[in-house]
Design a protein around this motif. Structure first.
Motif, PDB file in Angstrom:
ATOM      1  N   LEU A   1       0.835  -1.190   0.000  1.00 38.12           N
ATOM      2  CA  LEU A   1       0.000   0.000   0.000  1.00 38.12           C
ATOM      3  C   LEU A   1       0.876   1.247   0.000  1.00 38.12           C
ATOM      4  O   LEU A   1       1.939   1.259   0.615  1.00 38.12           O
ATOM      5  CB  LEU A   1      -0.885   0.048   1.254  1.00 38.12           C
ATOM      6  N   ARG A   2       0.424   2.276  -0.664  1.00 35.43           N
ATOM      7  CA  ARG A   2       0.977   3.614  -0.448  1.00 35.43           C
ATOM      8  C   ARG A   2      -0.083   4.426   0.261  1.00 35.43           C
ATOM      9  O   ARG A   2      -1.235   4.503  -0.203  1.00 35.43           O
ATOM     10  CB  ARG A   2       1.387   4.279  -1.766  1.00 35.43           C
ATOM     11  N   VAL A   3       0.277   5.017   1.375  1.00 33.46           N
ATOM     12  CA  VAL A   3      -0.701   5.686   2.230  1.00 33.46           C
ATOM     13  C   VAL A   3      -0.247   7.113   2.517  1.00 33.46           C
ATOM     14  O   VAL A   3       0.930   7.445   2.432  1.00 33.46           O
ATOM     15  CB  VAL A   3      -0.903   4.920   3.559  1.00 33.46           C
ATOM     16  N   ARG A   4      -1.232   7.937   2.895  1.00 30.95           N
ATOM     17  CA  ARG A   4      -0.973   9.336   3.259  1.00 30.95           C
ATOM     18  C   ARG A   4      -1.427   9.552   4.686  1.00 30.95           C
ATOM     19  O   ARG A   4      -2.603   9.315   5.019  1.00 30.95           O
ATOM     20  CB  ARG A   4      -1.725  10.249   2.306  1.00 30.95           C
ATOM     21  N   PRO A   5      -0.530   9.981   5.582  1.00 34.06           N
ATOM     22  CA  PRO A   5      -0.936  10.236   6.969  1.00 34.06           C
ATOM     23  C   PRO A   5      -1.984  11.347   7.044  1.00 34.06           C
ATOM     24  O   PRO A   5      -1.920  12.341   6.306  1.00 34.06           O
ATOM     25  CB  PRO A   5       0.366  10.669   7.647  1.00 34.06           C
ATOM     26  N   THR A   6      -2.964  11.163   7.941  1.00 32.43           N
ATOM     27  CA  THR A   6      -4.011  12.181   8.118  1.00 32.43           C
ATOM     28  C   THR A   6      -3.560  13.294   9.051  1.00 32.43           C
ATOM     29  O   THR A   6      -4.224  14.329   9.139  1.00 32.43           O
ATOM     30  CB  THR A   6      -5.296  11.532   8.652  1.00 32.43           C
ATOM     31  N   THR A   7      -2.473  13.094   9.774  1.00 34.03           N
ATOM     32  CA  THR A   7      -1.846  14.148  10.567  1.00 34.03           C
ATOM     33  C   THR A   7      -0.396  14.271  10.111  1.00 34.03           C
ATOM     34  O   THR A   7       0.193  13.291   9.651  1.00 34.03           O
ATOM     35  CB  THR A   7      -1.898  13.834  12.073  1.00 34.03           C
ATOM     36  N   PRO A   8       0.208  15.451  10.215  1.00 35.20           N
ATOM     37  CA  PRO A   8       1.578  15.634   9.697  1.00 35.20           C
ATOM     38  C   PRO A   8       2.561  14.644  10.319  1.00 35.20           C
ATOM     39  O   PRO A   8       2.566  14.426  11.524  1.00 35.20           O
ATOM     40  CB  PRO A   8       1.906  17.074  10.095  1.00 35.20           C
ATOM     41  N   LEU A   9       3.391  14.040   9.456  1.00 33.62           N
ATOM     42  CA  LEU A   9       4.394  13.082   9.911  1.00 33.62           C
ATOM     43  C   LEU A   9       5.585  13.153   8.963  1.00 33.62           C
ATOM     44  O   LEU A   9       5.588  12.540   7.904  1.00 33.62           O
ATOM     45  CB  LEU A   9       3.818  11.665   9.956  1.00 33.62           C
ATOM     46  N   ALA A  10       6.571  13.924   9.333  1.00 33.11           N
ATOM     47  CA  ALA A  10       7.768  14.085   8.495  1.00 33.11           C
ATOM     48  C   ALA A  10       8.764  12.984   8.842  1.00 33.11           C
ATOM     49  O   ALA A  10       9.809  13.223   9.452  1.00 33.11           O
ATOM     50  CB  ALA A  10       8.370  15.462   8.707  1.00 33.11           C
ATOM     51  N   LEU A  11       8.448  11.769   8.436  1.00 32.63           N
ATOM     52  CA  LEU A  11       9.246  10.601   8.802  1.00 32.63           C
ATOM     53  C   LEU A  11      10.509  10.525   7.940  1.00 32.63           C
ATOM     54  O   LEU A  11      10.437  10.621   6.717  1.00 32.63           O
ATOM     55  CB  LEU A  11       8.402   9.341   8.617  1.00 32.63           C
ATOM     56  N   ASP A  12      11.659  10.352   8.599  1.00 29.93           N
ATOM     57  CA  ASP A  12      12.922  10.230   7.872  1.00 29.93           C
ATOM     58  C   ASP A  12      13.600   8.884   8.110  1.00 29.93           C
ATOM     59  O   ASP A  12      14.736   8.690   7.716  1.00 29.93           O
ATOM     60  CB  ASP A  12      13.872  11.361   8.291  1.00 29.93           C
ATOM     61  N   HIS A  13      12.917   7.980   8.777  1.00 30.23           N
ATOM     62  CA  HIS A  13      13.404   6.622   9.005  1.00 30.23           C
ATOM     63  C   HIS A  13      12.402   5.627   8.413  1.00 30.23           C
ATOM     64  O   HIS A  13      11.203   5.893   8.376  1.00 30.23           O
ATOM     65  CB  HIS A  13      13.520   6.311  10.505  1.00 30.23           C
ATOM     66  N   ALA A  14      12.889   4.477   8.007  1.00 32.90           N
ATOM     67  CA  ALA A  14      11.991   3.348   7.789  1.00 32.90           C
ATOM     68  C   ALA A  14      11.570   2.819   9.153  1.00 32.90           C
ATOM     69  O   ALA A  14      12.354   2.846  10.104  1.00 32.90           O
ATOM     70  CB  ALA A  14      12.686   2.256   6.995  1.00 32.90           C
ATOM     71  N   VAL A  15      10.331   2.363   9.249  1.00 29.75           N
ATOM     72  CA  VAL A  15       9.786   1.904  10.527  1.00 29.75           C
ATOM     73  C   VAL A  15       9.380   0.442  10.415  1.00 29.75           C
ATOM     74  O   VAL A  15       8.723   0.036   9.446  1.00 29.75           O
ATOM     75  CB  VAL A  15       8.580   2.764  10.951  1.00 29.75           C
ATOM     76  N   LEU A  16       9.782  -0.345  11.413  1.00 28.95           N
ATOM     77  CA  LEU A  16       9.395  -1.737  11.543  1.00 28.95           C
ATOM     78  C   LEU A  16       8.877  -1.945  12.964  1.00 28.95           C
ATOM     79  O   LEU A  16       9.045  -1.082  13.836  1.00 28.95           O
ATOM     80  CB  LEU A  16      10.566  -2.679  11.288  1.00 28.95           C
ATOM     81  N   THR A  17       8.259  -3.096  13.193  1.00 33.07           N
ATOM     82  CA  THR A  17       7.920  -3.516  14.551  1.00 33.07           C
ATOM     83  C   THR A  17       8.653  -4.817  14.856  1.00 33.07           C
ATOM     84  O   THR A  17       9.316  -5.397  13.986  1.00 33.07           O
ATOM     85  CB  THR A  17       6.413  -3.748  14.718  1.00 33.07           C
ATOM     86  N   GLY A  18       8.495  -5.282  16.084  1.00 32.10           N
ATOM     87  CA  GLY A  18       9.118  -6.533  16.480  1.00 32.10           C
ATOM     88  C   GLY A  18       8.648  -7.738  15.692  1.00 32.10           C
ATOM     89  O   GLY A  18       9.301  -8.797  15.740  1.00 32.10           O
ATOM     90  N   LEU A  19       7.532  -7.609  14.971  1.00 30.72           N
ATOM     91  CA  LEU A  19       7.112  -8.713  14.104  1.00 30.72           C
ATOM     92  C   LEU A  19       8.202  -9.063  13.091  1.00 30.72           C
ATOM     93  O   LEU A  19       8.326 -10.216  12.670  1.00 30.72           O
ATOM     94  CB  LEU A  19       5.821  -8.349  13.362  1.00 30.72           C
ATOM     95  N   SER A  20       8.992  -8.062  12.696  1.00 37.86           N
ATOM     96  CA  SER A  20      10.063  -8.320  11.726  1.00 37.86           C
ATOM     97  C   SER A  20      11.151  -9.214  12.298  1.00 37.86           C
ATOM     98  O   SER A  20      11.945  -9.778  11.541  1.00 37.86           O
ATOM     99  CB  SER A  20      10.658  -6.998  11.245  1.00 37.86           C
ATOM    100  N   CYS A  21      11.194  -9.345  13.624  1.00 32.09           N
ATOM    101  CA  CYS A  21      12.169 -10.251  14.234  1.00 32.09           C
ATOM    102  C   CYS A  21      11.875 -11.709  13.877  1.00 32.09           C
ATOM    103  O   CYS A  21      12.767 -12.563  13.966  1.00 32.09           O
ATOM    104  CB  CYS A  21      12.164 -10.098  15.756  1.00 32.09           C
ATOM    105  N   LEU A  22      10.635 -11.999  13.495  1.00 29.40           N
ATOM    106  CA  LEU A  22      10.280 -13.352  13.063  1.00 29.40           C
ATOM    107  C   LEU A  22      10.557 -13.566  11.584  1.00 29.40           C
ATOM    108  O   LEU A  22      10.541 -14.702  11.115  1.00 29.40           O
ATOM    109  CB  LEU A  22       8.801 -13.625  13.348  1.00 29.40           C
ATOM    110  N   HIS A  23      10.815 -12.491  10.863  1.00 32.30           N
ATOM    111  CA  HIS A  23      10.963 -12.570   9.411  1.00 32.30           C
ATOM    112  C   HIS A  23      12.413 -12.506   8.966  1.00 32.30           C
ATOM    113  O   HIS A  23      12.802 -13.169   8.005  1.00 32.30           O
ATOM    114  CB  HIS A  23      10.161 -11.429   8.768  1.00 32.30           C
ATOM    115  N   TYR A  24      13.227 -11.720   9.643  1.00 33.09           N
ATOM    116  CA  TYR A  24      14.601 -11.490   9.208  1.00 33.09           C
ATOM    117  C   TYR A  24      15.592 -12.338  10.001  1.00 33.09           C
ATOM    118  O   TYR A  24      15.511 -12.453  11.222  1.00 33.09           O
ATOM    119  CB  TYR A  24      14.963 -10.015   9.329  1.00 33.09           C
TER     120      TYR A  24
END
Length: 392
Positions: free
Chosen positions: A229-252
């Motif tokens: 998906l490509r999504v647009r935040p409904t509140t301002p979010l100037a994100l400069d990092h890629a974001v993951l959660t701990g779920l990725s610990c099961l994948h990588y």
């Protein structure tokens, strides 16, 4: 195999089949050594795995050993490409957020053991740093791991820019809209005529039937499709990092074999079985325009289904909104895709020597952006200089 045309063939030093990142990496490695390179791509522009992804050059997630080394070397190549091709590259790294005690324990174990022993450029943020991050937006999470070596590009812009760079600086010739129908030693029969080359490298992604099919069949290949998906935040979010959660610990692989990952696996199985069923882990990657690429799920088979499930998109959106602390509006949906193998082998890539002149290079996991540039360099060093191939 018998060629069907008697026309005088065109000649090039090197023929690359496929203009995805892996093919471009090989083209770059050959061309910078002064060889004349021609790249054949069946579509009018790259439309496969290389432009459908998050644009992540993920060093932190790769398992220790060969893959981590390839990712570290690929990072350096991407930075060279960024300078030469004027690519937009985010260098702030990735942030992996722990939403539960089990997720935090995996990250803490990684930081205390493997990160130090294997030389990962990653560290746990202090509580104060986490609370201050993005004006406190992520303070609700238990912990955060900062992967400082990770890069991110916007694939649908980066791949065309890299093609232009190879044309401009290295005189690489690109034959788009040209199908390579047959390869016999150094001869290539294409829809643009017959060609001859001293080296032919097939980087055909998840196409396991058009070229080198007998050699590929032995690998028991599959295709993985992913809902994106490509999504647009409904509140301002100037994100400069890629974001993951701990779920990725099961994948990588950097995390998944740690003892603490077993407890996390059990927790997710009990609380969110659909996440495991559909191979879901969250990755949110900012684009230059301020949108986010969000995904993904994993569905393996011989032929990827063309139909996306709304329920999976809803899980992804829910995970992203909860992690990022904002509503998200979907502006695009698509399927990612990459080549994989059956469960009988965990090899992440294969290098097939079909003949002295023909080599096939295939990724069997979704980390081609992360390791493909260095893999291309190593394959070319093997073919030209006799350097040993990396062990898959």
């Amino acid at each position: 195999m018998t060629m069907t045309t008697n026309h005088t063939p065109h000649h090039t030093d090197v023929a690359i089949i496929g203009a995805g990142v892996l093919g471009l990496a090989h083209a770059y490695a050959f061309a910078k050594r002064g060889l004349r390179v021609t790249v054949f791509e069946r579509s009018g522009t790259p439309v496969g795995a290389s432009i459908r992804n998050f644009g992540m050059v993920l060093v932190t997630g790769q398992p220790p050993g060969t893959m981590h080394s390839l990712a570290q070397a690929s990072r350096k190549i991407w930075l060279d490409w960024a300078s030469g091709a004027a690519l937009h590259v985010r260098r702030s790294g990735s942030l992996m957020f722990a939403r539960s005690a089990a997720e935090a324990q995996v990250m803490e174990a990684f930081a205390a053991t493997r990160a130090k022993a294997a030389g990962y450029d990653a560290t746990l943020l202090s509580r104060a740093a986490l609370d201050d991050l993005y004006d406190g937006r992520f303070g609700k999470h238990r912990a955060a791991l900062h992967g400082r070596a990770d890069l991110q590009v916007f694939s649908r812009e980066a791949v065309p820019a890299l093609i232009d760079y190879l044309r401009r600086e290295f005189n690489v010739e690109f034959r788009f809209g040209t199908l390579a129908r047959d390869v016999d030693g150094g001869r290539i029969e294409t829809t643009a005529g017959q060609w001859r080359a001293e080296h032919v490298v097939v980087c055909a992604g998840h196409d396991y039937l058009s070229l080198l099919a007998p050699q590929l069949a032995v690998l028991e290949p599959r295709v993985c499709r992913l809902q994106m998906l490509r999504v647009r935040p409904t509140t301002p979010l100037a994100l400069d990092h890629a974001v993951l959660t701990g779920l990725s610990c099961l994948h990588y692989g950097a995390f998944s074999d740690l003892p603490e990952a077993a407890a996390l696996q059990a927790e997710v199985a009990a609380r969110q079985p659909a996440v495991l069923e559909h191979g879901i882990h969250l990755l949110a990657s900012p684009t230059p325009g301020g949108d986010l690429i969000v995904g993904d799920s994993h569905d393996y088979g011989d032929d990827p289904s063309p139909f996306n499930a709304q329920a999976i998109d809803e899980i992804l959106l829910g995970l992203a909104e909860d992690t990022l602390g904002t509503g998200l509006r979907v502006v695009e949906r698509w399927q990612g895709v990459y080549g994989a193998r059956t469960g009988t082998s965990g090899a992440p890539f294969s290098v097939l020597r079909a003949s002295p002149n023909v080599t096939g290079v295939y990724m069997h996991s979704g980390v081609g952006m992360s390791v493909g540039p260095a893999l291309g360099e190593r394959v070319v060093s093997h073919l030209l200089d006799g350097v040993a191939l990396p062990a898959a």
